[in-house]
Enzyme design. Structure first.
Site, PDB file in Angstrom:
ATOM      1  CB  SER A  58      43.928  48.175  29.883  1.00 14.29           C
ATOM      2  OG  SER A  58      43.316  49.057  30.691  1.00 14.29           O
ATOM      3  CE1 TYR A  79      46.415  46.630  34.717  1.00 12.11           C
ATOM      4  CE2 TYR A  79      45.453  48.861  33.577  1.00 12.11           C
ATOM      5  CZ  TYR A  79      45.384  47.331  34.094  1.00 12.11           C
ATOM      6  OH  TYR A  79      44.482  46.542  33.011  1.00 12.11           O
TER       7      TYR A  79
HETATM    8  N1  NAD Z   1      39.145  43.295  35.087  1.00 12.08           N
HETATM    9  C1  NAD Z   1      39.387  44.524  34.091  1.00 12.08           C
HETATM   10  O1  NAD Z   1      38.538  45.528  34.163  1.00 12.08           O
HETATM   11  C2  NAD Z   1      40.429  44.484  32.980  1.00 12.08           C
HETATM   12  C3  NAD Z   1      40.338  45.772  32.382  1.00 12.08           C
HETATM   13  C4  NAD Z   1      41.476  45.797  31.539  1.00 12.08           C
HETATM   14  C5  NAD Z   1      42.437  45.118  31.327  1.00 12.08           C
HETATM   15  N2  NAD Z   1      42.538  43.965  32.099  1.00 12.08           N
HETATM   16  C6  NAD Z   1      43.466  43.180  32.193  1.00 12.08           C
HETATM   17  O2  NAD Z   1      43.298  41.760  31.940  1.00 12.08           O
HETATM   18  C7  NAD Z   1      44.268  40.792  32.332  1.00 12.08           C
HETATM   19  C8  NAD Z   1      43.460  39.983  33.388  1.00 12.08           C
HETATM   20  O3  NAD Z   1      43.026  40.803  34.561  1.00 12.08           O
HETATM   21  P1  NAD Z   1      41.763  40.132  35.373  1.00 12.08           P
HETATM   22  O4  NAD Z   1      40.836  41.196  35.770  1.00 12.08           O
HETATM   23  O5  NAD Z   1      41.135  38.914  35.181  1.00 12.08           O
HETATM   24  O6  NAD Z   1      42.772  39.902  36.794  1.00 12.08           O
HETATM   25  P2  NAD Z   1      42.894  39.000  37.647  1.00 12.08           P
HETATM   26  O7  NAD Z   1      43.680  39.314  38.906  1.00 12.08           O
HETATM   27  O8  NAD Z   1      41.505  38.252  38.138  1.00 12.08           O
HETATM   28  O9  NAD Z   1      43.772  37.916  36.972  1.00 12.08           O
HETATM   29  C9  NAD Z   1      45.140  37.892  36.845  1.00 12.08           C
HETATM   30  C10 NAD Z   1      45.814  36.688  37.085  1.00 12.08           C
HETATM   31  O10 NAD Z   1      47.132  36.898  36.644  1.00 12.08           O
HETATM   32  C11 NAD Z   1      48.153  36.319  37.516  1.00 12.08           C
HETATM   33  N3  NAD Z   1      49.268  36.673  37.931  1.00 12.08           N
HETATM   34  C12 NAD Z   1      49.723  37.742  38.585  1.00 12.08           C
HETATM   35  N4  NAD Z   1      51.103  38.024  38.523  1.00 12.08           N
HETATM   36  C13 NAD Z   1      51.434  36.719  37.536  1.00 12.08           C
HETATM   37  C14 NAD Z   1      53.109  36.590  37.217  1.00 12.08           C
HETATM   38  N5  NAD Z   1      53.926  37.199  37.732  1.00 12.08           N
HETATM   39  N6  NAD Z   1      52.801  35.509  36.421  1.00 12.08           N
HETATM   40  C15 NAD Z   1      51.675  34.840  36.132  1.00 12.08           C
HETATM   41  N7  NAD Z   1      50.532  35.031  36.397  1.00 12.08           N
HETATM   42  C16 NAD Z   1      50.506  36.178  37.428  1.00 12.08           C
HETATM   43  C17 NAD Z   1      47.298  36.389  39.040  1.00 12.08           C
HETATM   44  O11 NAD Z   1      47.481  35.431  39.832  1.00 12.08           O
HETATM   45  C18 NAD Z   1      45.699  36.210  38.294  1.00 12.08           C
HETATM   46  O12 NAD Z   1      45.334  35.019  38.212  1.00 12.08           O
HETATM   47  C19 NAD Z   1      45.328  41.840  33.165  1.00 12.08           C
HETATM   48  O13 NAD Z   1      46.365  41.975  32.070  1.00 12.08           O
HETATM   49  C20 NAD Z   1      44.531  42.965  33.304  1.00 12.08           C
HETATM   50  O14 NAD Z   1      45.421  44.214  33.412  1.00 12.08           O
HETATM   51  C21 NAD Z   1      41.497  43.889  33.066  1.00 12.08           C
END
Ligand code: NAD
Length: 258
Positions: free
Chosen positions: A142, A155
């Site tokens: 991130s 986080y």
């Molecule tokens: N959306 C953003 O703006 C953003 C920005 C920077 C980084 N990220 C990173 O991208 C990744 C995905 O984020 P997203 O926005 O798609 O979030 P999201 O919540 O839509 O997806 C995350 C997924 O991880 C799963 N999950 C949670 N705990 C888990 C576990 N213990 N084991 C296996 N799966 C698990 C959830 O069920 C979910 O389906 C994350 O690592 C997040 O930190 C997202």
């Protein structure tokens, strides 16, 4: 097709960025194992990829549990014969004031977002070394790995750790032909952001920090994942790429159109 017959795992693939990565990897010819703790949603996601004619499978796995991660790798090899690529994407957020942060919430976020990336990457790398032929590992980081939002301390800390993990893994695994890189997205339109998409003041805060003037789409992260999974990035390892709309280039803020 840049990933024809490669076998890939995506953790946290039931929705959001993980699902987009699984869809893109599959569209480039990979056989994809989608994994998540959200079982019904994950199974539906895998079915939606199968319907495109691609090979896809759902295996439930909590990435914070070593036994489940090992079973995920074993299940993938049992189904598709090998493992070439992992996207360690699963992640959670806990928001609260630093002074109110509970130990249990700190541990919970670190368990998934940092230890989960370690367990996934190590188990995947062991399989890649055992089968030979190298592989690619992609850790979802991130912009918060290097910038800080005080209301999400665990986080931010975990993602900072992911960047260092990416470096240590890349060096440890270089002589095995395994490349390890990170992706550090800015603000991407997944469920968390959708909840504030109609809140103008919340969105203005994001836009003031986003030179390209819009949030990113999950597929814009997935395209980077395909690049890092494929030979297009054959001389890149130990790096984190930031698809962030320009945020990390920006000191201060941008004007937001009314
Ligand atoms: N959306 C953003 O703006 C953003 C920005 C920077 C980084 N990220 C990173 O991208 C990744 C995905 O984020 P997203 O926005 O798609 O979030 P999201 O919540 O839509 O997806 C995350 C997924 O991880 C799963 N999950 C949670 N705990 C888990 C576990 N213990 N084991 C296996 N799966 C698990 C959830 O069920 C979910 O389906 C994350 O690592 C997040 O930190 C997202």
């Amino acid at each position: 097709m840049r990933l024809k017959d490669k076998v890939a795992i995506v953790t946290g693939a039931a929705g959001g960025i993980g699902l987009a990565c699984a869809q893109r990897l599959a569209s480039e010819g990979a056989k994809v194992v989608l994994s998540d703790v959200a079982v019904e949603q994950g199974e539906r996601a895998a079915e939606s990829i199968q319907e495109t004619g691609a090979d896809a499978l759902f295996i439930a796995c909590d990435v914070g549990d070593k036994g489940q991660v090992d079973a995920l790798i074993a299940g993938t090899v049992a189904a598709f014969g090998r493992l070439d690529c992992v996207v360690a994407n699963a992640g959670i957020v806990h928001a609260c004031d630093f002074l109110d942060l509970e130990e249990a919430d700190f541990d919970r976020v670190l368990r998934v977002n940092l230890k989960g990336v370690f367990l996934t990457g190590q188990a995947a790398a062991r399989q890649m070394v055992a089968q030979g032929g190298g592989g690619t590992i992609i850790n979802m980081s991130s912009v918060n790995a290097v910038m800080a939002i005080p209301s999400i301390t665990p986080y931010v800390v975990a993602k900072g750790g992911v960047n260092q993990l990416t470096k240590t893994m890349s060096i440890s695994l270089a002589d095995k032909g395994i490349r390890v890189n990170g992706i550090g997205p800015g603000s991407i339109m997944t469920d968390v952001l959708k909840k504030v998409a109609n809140d103008k003041s919340a969105m203005d805060k994001i836009m003031m920090r986003t030179p390209l003037g819009r949030v990113g789409e999950p597929d814009e992260i997935a395209k980077v994942a395909v690049f890092l999974a494929s030979d297009d990035s054959s001389y890149i390892t130990g790096q984190t790429i930031y698809p962030d709309g320009g945020r990390m280039a920006l000191n201060y803020t941008m004007p937001v159109p009314e």
